[in-house]
Motif scaffolding. Structure first.
Motif, PDB file in Angstrom:
ATOM      1  N   GLY A  55       0.789  -1.226   0.000  1.00 63.40           N
ATOM      2  CA  GLY A  55       0.000   0.000   0.000  1.00 63.40           C
ATOM      3  C   GLY A  55       0.820   1.275   0.000  1.00 63.40           C
ATOM      4  N   GLY A  56       2.066   1.156   0.419  1.00 60.78           N
ATOM      5  CA  GLY A  56       2.950   2.311   0.409  1.00 60.78           C
ATOM      6  C   GLY A  56       2.924   3.160   1.655  1.00 60.78           C
ATOM      7  N   THR A  57       2.149   2.756   2.672  1.00 56.90           N
ATOM      8  CA  THR A  57       2.150   3.559   3.897  1.00 56.90           C
ATOM      9  C   THR A  57       3.486   3.396   4.616  1.00 56.90           C
ATOM     10  OG1 THR A  57       1.075   1.753   5.088  1.00 56.90           O
ATOM     11  CG2 THR A  57      -0.340   3.479   4.193  1.00 56.90           C
ATOM     12  N   VAL A  64      13.911  10.773  13.277  1.00 55.41           N
ATOM     13  CA  VAL A  64      14.196  11.063  11.863  1.00 55.41           C
ATOM     14  C   VAL A  64      13.017  11.688  11.132  1.00 55.41           C
ATOM     15  CG1 VAL A  64      15.833   9.157  11.814  1.00 55.41           C
ATOM     16  CG2 VAL A  64      13.506   8.807  10.943  1.00 55.41           C
ATOM     17  N   LYS A  65      11.885  11.845  11.803  1.00 58.58           N
ATOM     18  CA  LYS A  65      10.707  12.419  11.154  1.00 58.58           C
ATOM     19  C   LYS A  65      11.019  13.811  10.618  1.00 58.58           C
ATOM     20  CE  LYS A  65       6.908  10.043  13.492  1.00 58.58           C
ATOM     21  NZ  LYS A  65       5.828  10.152  14.518  1.00 58.58           N
ATOM     22  N   GLY A  66      10.582  14.042   9.394  1.00 57.52           N
ATOM     23  CA  GLY A  66      10.821  15.328   8.767  1.00 57.52           C
ATOM     24  C   GLY A  66      12.157  15.435   8.075  1.00 57.52           C
ATOM     25  N   ARG A  67      13.040  14.476   8.315  1.00 59.54           N
ATOM     26  CA  ARG A  67      14.369  14.511   7.693  1.00 59.54           C
ATOM     27  C   ARG A  67      14.578  13.339   6.725  1.00 59.54           C
ATOM     28  NH1 ARG A  67      18.827  13.894  10.673  1.00 59.54           N
ATOM     29  NH2 ARG A  67      17.837  12.584  12.271  1.00 59.54           N
ATOM     30  N   PHE A  68      14.027  12.195   7.050  1.00 59.27           N
ATOM     31  CA  PHE A  68      14.189  10.991   6.238  1.00 59.27           C
ATOM     32  C   PHE A  68      12.894  10.678   5.498  1.00 59.27           C
ATOM     33  CE2 PHE A  68      17.704   8.683   8.883  1.00 59.27           C
ATOM     34  CZ  PHE A  68      18.474   9.837   8.855  1.00 59.27           C
ATOM     35  N   THR A  69      13.031  10.148   4.298  1.00 57.37           N
ATOM     36  CA  THR A  69      11.879   9.731   3.510  1.00 57.37           C
ATOM     37  C   THR A  69      12.145   8.354   2.922  1.00 57.37           C
ATOM     38  OG1 THR A  69      11.373  12.028   2.903  1.00 57.37           O
ATOM     39  CG2 THR A  69      10.348  10.292   1.599  1.00 57.37           C
ATOM     40  N   ILE A  70      11.218   7.434   3.175  1.00 55.77           N
ATOM     41  CA  ILE A  70      11.326   6.092   2.619  1.00 55.77           C
ATOM     42  C   ILE A  70      10.418   5.988   1.399  1.00 55.77           C
ATOM     43  CG2 ILE A  70       9.517   5.114   4.094  1.00 55.77           C
ATOM     44  CD1 ILE A  70      11.247   2.562   4.295  1.00 55.77           C
ATOM     45  N   SER A  71      10.879   5.302   0.374  1.00 54.69           N
ATOM     46  CA  SER A  71      10.077   5.137  -0.836  1.00 54.69           C
ATOM     47  C   SER A  71      10.404   3.786  -1.472  1.00 54.69           C
ATOM     48  CB  SER A  71      10.341   6.275  -1.823  1.00 54.69           C
ATOM     49  OG  SER A  71      11.699   6.295  -2.211  1.00 54.69           O
ATOM     50  N   LYS A  72       9.633   3.417  -2.466  1.00 56.43           N
ATOM     51  CA  LYS A  72       9.807   2.096  -3.071  1.00 56.43           C
ATOM     52  C   LYS A  72       9.434   2.111  -4.538  1.00 56.43           C
ATOM     53  CE  LYS A  72       5.066   0.691  -2.134  1.00 56.43           C
ATOM     54  NZ  LYS A  72       4.655   0.513  -3.533  1.00 56.43           N
ATOM     55  N   ASP A  73       9.913   1.140  -5.238  1.00 55.11           N
ATOM     56  CA  ASP A  73       9.463   0.858  -6.592  1.00 55.11           C
ATOM     57  C   ASP A  73       9.350  -0.655  -6.687  1.00 55.11           C
ATOM     58  OD1 ASP A  73       9.164   0.320  -9.315  1.00 55.11           O
ATOM     59  OD2 ASP A  73      10.335   2.066  -9.900  1.00 55.11           O
ATOM     60  N   ASN A  74       8.144  -1.151  -6.587  1.00 55.15           N
ATOM     61  CA  ASN A  74       7.954  -2.600  -6.592  1.00 55.15           C
ATOM     62  C   ASN A  74       8.442  -3.232  -7.896  1.00 55.15           C
ATOM     63  OD1 ASN A  74       6.811  -2.191  -4.107  1.00 55.15           O
ATOM     64  ND2 ASN A  74       4.821  -3.068  -4.622  1.00 55.15           N
ATOM     65  N   SER A  75       8.320  -2.515  -9.004  1.00 58.89           N
ATOM     66  CA  SER A  75       8.750  -3.071 -10.281  1.00 58.89           C
ATOM     67  C   SER A  75      10.262  -3.262 -10.323  1.00 58.89           C
ATOM     68  CB  SER A  75       8.301  -2.176 -11.435  1.00 58.89           C
ATOM     69  OG  SER A  75       8.959  -0.933 -11.401  1.00 58.89           O
ATOM     70  N   LYS A  76      10.975  -2.463  -9.534  1.00 61.01           N
ATOM     71  CA  LYS A  76      12.432  -2.593  -9.459  1.00 61.01           C
ATOM     72  C   LYS A  76      12.865  -3.372  -8.220  1.00 61.01           C
ATOM     73  CE  LYS A  76      13.328   1.725 -11.943  1.00 61.01           C
ATOM     74  NZ  LYS A  76      13.972   3.064 -11.886  1.00 61.01           N
ATOM     75  N   ASN A  77      11.887  -3.794  -7.415  1.00 62.22           N
ATOM     76  CA  ASN A  77      12.197  -4.520  -6.172  1.00 62.22           C
ATOM     77  C   ASN A  77      13.208  -3.757  -5.320  1.00 62.22           C
ATOM     78  OD1 ASN A  77      10.520  -6.769  -6.024  1.00 62.22           O
ATOM     79  ND2 ASN A  77      12.230  -8.189  -5.808  1.00 62.22           N
ATOM     80  N   THR A  78      13.012  -2.462  -5.234  1.00 61.14           N
ATOM     81  CA  THR A  78      13.973  -1.605  -4.530  1.00 61.14           C
ATOM     82  C   THR A  78      13.248  -0.647  -3.609  1.00 61.14           C
ATOM     83  OG1 THR A  78      15.533  -1.733  -6.385  1.00 61.14           O
ATOM     84  CG2 THR A  78      15.851   0.062  -4.818  1.00 61.14           C
ATOM     85  N   VAL A  79      13.855  -0.434  -2.447  1.00 59.14           N
ATOM     86  CA  VAL A  79      13.382   0.543  -1.468  1.00 59.14           C
ATOM     87  C   VAL A  79      14.529   1.520  -1.215  1.00 59.14           C
ATOM     88  CG1 VAL A  79      12.641   0.879   0.912  1.00 59.14           C
ATOM     89  CG2 VAL A  79      11.745  -1.036  -0.417  1.00 59.14           C
TER      90      VAL A  79
END
Length: 122
Positions: A55-57, A64-79
């Motif tokens: 879901g991407g939540t 680290v709130k406000g400084r770090f951002t986590i993201s993903k690309d499922n098609s690339k199997n990468t976070v």
């Protein structure tokens, strides 16, 4: 074979940025969560961020709130973990790991990557 490989660590000055990558192989991201943890010398491993790949939540530790951002690309199997406004206290080995729920308990995650060193120093 399930495998995670982190990259992107390095040495930066306070206030600088780094982008860590976690490349997964041997499984599809869409059924799990990926957590980022870190461990500084003499300290316990602590959770930094987590993303639910279906879901991407996301979740972030207060430090680290406000400084770090986590993201993903499922098609690339990468976070990714984008780290901005880095502080000396962010210095640690950073690990990504696979889990079923976003919790801060490292025991709930397996397997783990080999880690990548992040050093923040002037």
């Amino acid at each position: 074979q399930v495998q995670l490989v982190e990259s992107g660590g390095g040495t930066v000055q306070p206030g600088g940025s780094l982008r860590l990558s976690c490349a997964a192989s041997g499984f599809s991201l869409g059924y799990f969560v990926i957590g980022w943890f870190r461990q500084a010398p003499g300290k316990e491993r602590e959770g930094v961020s987590c993303i639910r790949t279906s879901g991407g939540t996301t979740e972030y530790a207060d430090s680290v709130k406000g400084r770090f951002t986590i993201s993903k690309d499922n098609s690339k199997n990468t976070v990714w973990l984008q780290m901005n406004s880095l502080k000396p206290e962010d210095t640690a080995v950073y690990y990504c790991a696979v889990g079923h729920q976003c919790t801060w308990n490292p025991d709930n995650f397996n397997p783990w990557g080999q880690g990548t060193q992040v050093t923040v120093t002037s």
